[in-house]
Design a protein around this motif. Structure first.
Motif, PDB file in Angstrom:
ATOM      1  N   PRO A 197     108.751 -22.727  16.594  1.00  0.00           N
ATOM      2  CA  PRO A 197     107.742 -21.778  16.087  1.00  0.00           C
ATOM      3  C   PRO A 197     107.414 -20.673  17.079  1.00  0.00           C
ATOM      4  O   PRO A 197     106.919 -19.605  16.679  1.00  0.00           O
ATOM      5  CB  PRO A 197     106.521 -22.668  15.824  1.00  0.00           C
ATOM      6  N   ASP A 198     107.692 -20.906  18.350  1.00  0.00           N
ATOM      7  CA  ASP A 198     107.434 -19.885  19.368  1.00  0.00           C
ATOM      8  C   ASP A 198     108.426 -18.730  19.294  1.00  0.00           C
ATOM      9  O   ASP A 198     108.190 -17.661  19.870  1.00  0.00           O
ATOM     10  CB  ASP A 198     107.501 -20.511  20.762  1.00  0.00           C
ATOM     11  N   ASP A 199     109.534 -18.946  18.602  1.00  0.00           N
ATOM     12  CA  ASP A 199     110.600 -17.947  18.560  1.00  0.00           C
ATOM     13  C   ASP A 199     110.591 -17.092  17.297  1.00  0.00           C
ATOM     14  O   ASP A 199     111.409 -16.169  17.166  1.00  0.00           O
ATOM     15  CB  ASP A 199     111.966 -18.627  18.671  1.00  0.00           C
ATOM     16  N   VAL A 200     109.704 -17.392  16.376  1.00  0.00           N
ATOM     17  CA  VAL A 200     109.741 -16.674  15.105  1.00  0.00           C
ATOM     18  C   VAL A 200     108.330 -16.544  14.540  1.00  0.00           C
ATOM     19  O   VAL A 200     107.487 -17.422  14.717  1.00  0.00           O
ATOM     20  CB  VAL A 200     110.659 -17.418  14.095  1.00  0.00           C
ATOM     21  N   ASP A 201     108.092 -15.425  13.870  1.00  0.00           N
ATOM     22  CA  ASP A 201     106.812 -15.179  13.217  1.00  0.00           C
ATOM     23  C   ASP A 201     107.088 -14.921  11.738  1.00  0.00           C
ATOM     24  O   ASP A 201     107.771 -13.953  11.389  1.00  0.00           O
ATOM     25  CB  ASP A 201     106.113 -13.970  13.855  1.00  0.00           C
ATOM     26  N   VAL A 202     106.564 -15.789  10.888  1.00  0.00           N
ATOM     27  CA  VAL A 202     106.816 -15.695   9.449  1.00  0.00           C
ATOM     28  C   VAL A 202     105.541 -15.268   8.736  1.00  0.00           C
ATOM     29  O   VAL A 202     104.476 -15.846   8.949  1.00  0.00           O
ATOM     30  CB  VAL A 202     107.305 -17.043   8.884  1.00  0.00           C
ATOM     31  N   THR A 203     105.653 -14.253   7.888  1.00  0.00           N
ATOM     32  CA  THR A 203     104.538 -13.800   7.065  1.00  0.00           C
ATOM     33  C   THR A 203     104.887 -14.032   5.597  1.00  0.00           C
ATOM     34  O   THR A 203     105.972 -13.644   5.145  1.00  0.00           O
ATOM     35  CB  THR A 203     104.249 -12.307   7.286  1.00  0.00           C
ATOM     36  N   LEU A 204     103.961 -14.656   4.871  1.00  0.00           N
ATOM     37  CA  LEU A 204     104.173 -14.955   3.458  1.00  0.00           C
ATOM     38  C   LEU A 204     103.142 -14.222   2.622  1.00  0.00           C
ATOM     39  O   LEU A 204     101.956 -14.209   2.953  1.00  0.00           O
ATOM     40  CB  LEU A 204     104.061 -16.467   3.222  1.00  0.00           C
ATOM     41  N   ARG A 205     103.594 -13.637   1.511  1.00  0.00           N
ATOM     42  CA  ARG A 205     102.690 -12.873   0.653  1.00  0.00           C
ATOM     43  C   ARG A 205     102.962 -13.208  -0.810  1.00  0.00           C
ATOM     44  O   ARG A 205     104.087 -13.102  -1.277  1.00  0.00           O
ATOM     45  CB  ARG A 205     102.893 -11.362   0.840  1.00  0.00           C
ATOM     46  N   LEU A 206     101.917 -13.608  -1.512  1.00  0.00           N
ATOM     47  CA  LEU A 206     102.027 -13.762  -2.959  1.00  0.00           C
ATOM     48  C   LEU A 206     100.812 -13.192  -3.674  1.00  0.00           C
ATOM     49  O   LEU A 206     100.482 -13.614  -4.782  1.00  0.00           O
ATOM     50  CB  LEU A 206     102.209 -15.241  -3.342  1.00  0.00           C
TER      51      LEU A 206
END
Length: 286
Positions: free
Chosen positions: A163-172
């Motif tokens: 999780p330290d290597d990636v930033d995920v944004t979710l939108r619905l």
């Protein structure tokens, strides 16, 4: 005059006799009143129907439903970054229900009861905890946030990415609740790894819908409104529907023609099922 022919009358004259019709009318009156009350009284139910679908590999409100930063995603739009031929969709499905304050009466329930595209559900099952629309919106938004966090955890764990290597944004947008968890996780995997070969996505160009909660370990859990969700999926072009394995019976009861159920119980199992769909292999059945 004989004694037998004599009639004695009271001071008020003879009392009128109750006919059979009057007796029945008096007995029926309470029943009629109860029926009228039942027709007018609000009932503790919500009415639901098939809701919107959302392609987690696409955009909503002009922005990607899933955005990844901090590591190079497979492509900007979640499709094949090499040849752009993967035009498949992963559809998260919803139901649309009446608001907590909505008045639902007996005629509404009766009409909905006989329609396949409507469902009558206990209000507590749709809005646990009670309260008004604002309370419900807060709870549903929190459920969605928790579901997104678990989906990110499950997807990154599946791919062995920190999780330290990636930033995920979710939108619905205004879609809430926990039932999109499985498809959020699948969408993240598609964004980061595709089918695992670097040459294509998870769908193989097909339109695949489904539903299910997910926890951080990738376990898929049951959700509500399955029959309505299958209708929404088929309406919007899906031919495959991923369903929590424990709900196969419920999903099969009113399955739309042309839609095939695929039972899943884990994220890993869902990815295996998608591989079988892509390759026309041995696809699990309900």
């Amino acid at each position: 005059m004989s004694e037998s022919s004599t009639r004695t009358q009271g001071p008020g004259g003879p009392r009128p006799r109750l006919t059979r019709g009057r007796v029945l009318a008096l007995c029926a009156l309470p029943v009629v009143l109860l029926f009228v009350v039942a027709l007018c009284a609000p009932l503790p139910y919500s009415l639901a129907q098939p809701g919107e679908t959302a392609n987690v590999l696409g955009k909503r409100g002009g922005k990607p439903v899933i955005s990844v930063e901090g590591t190079r995603p497979r492509s900007e739009d979640g499709r094949d970054g090499r040849d752009g031929k993967d035009k498949g969709r992963l559809l998260s499905v919803t139901i649309a229900a009446t608001q907590p304050e909505a008045t639902v009466r007996l005629p509404d329930v009766v009409r909905s009861w006989f329609r396949e595209d409507r469902a009558v559900m206990p209000r507590e099952a749709v809005y646990p905890g009670g309260g008004d629309t604002r309370d419900a919106e807060r709870r549903i938004a929190q459920e969605m946030k928790n579901s997104q966090d678990k989906a990110v955890t499950a997807a990154l764990r599946q791919l062995h990415v920190s999780p330290d290597d990636v930033d995920v944004t979710l939108r619905l947008g205004d879609v809430g609740g926990p039932s999109a968890g499985l498809f959020f996780a699948l969408g993240i995997v598609d964004k980061l790894d595709g089918d695992g070969t670097g040459s294509g996505g998870l769908t193989g160009g097909r339109t695949i819908a489904g539903t299910g909660t997910i926890d951080g370990k990738g376990e898929v859990g049951p959700v509500g409104g399955i029959p309505l969700k299958t209708q929404a999926a088929r309406r919007d072009g899906a031919t495959w529907f991923l369903v929590p394995k424990s709900q196969c019976g419920e999903a099969s009861a009113q399955l739309p023609s042309g839609l095939r159920l695929v039972p899943v119980s884990t994220l890993d199992g869902a990815l295996d099922a998608l591989e079988e769909i892509r390759t026309d292999g041995k696809i699990p059945r309900c």
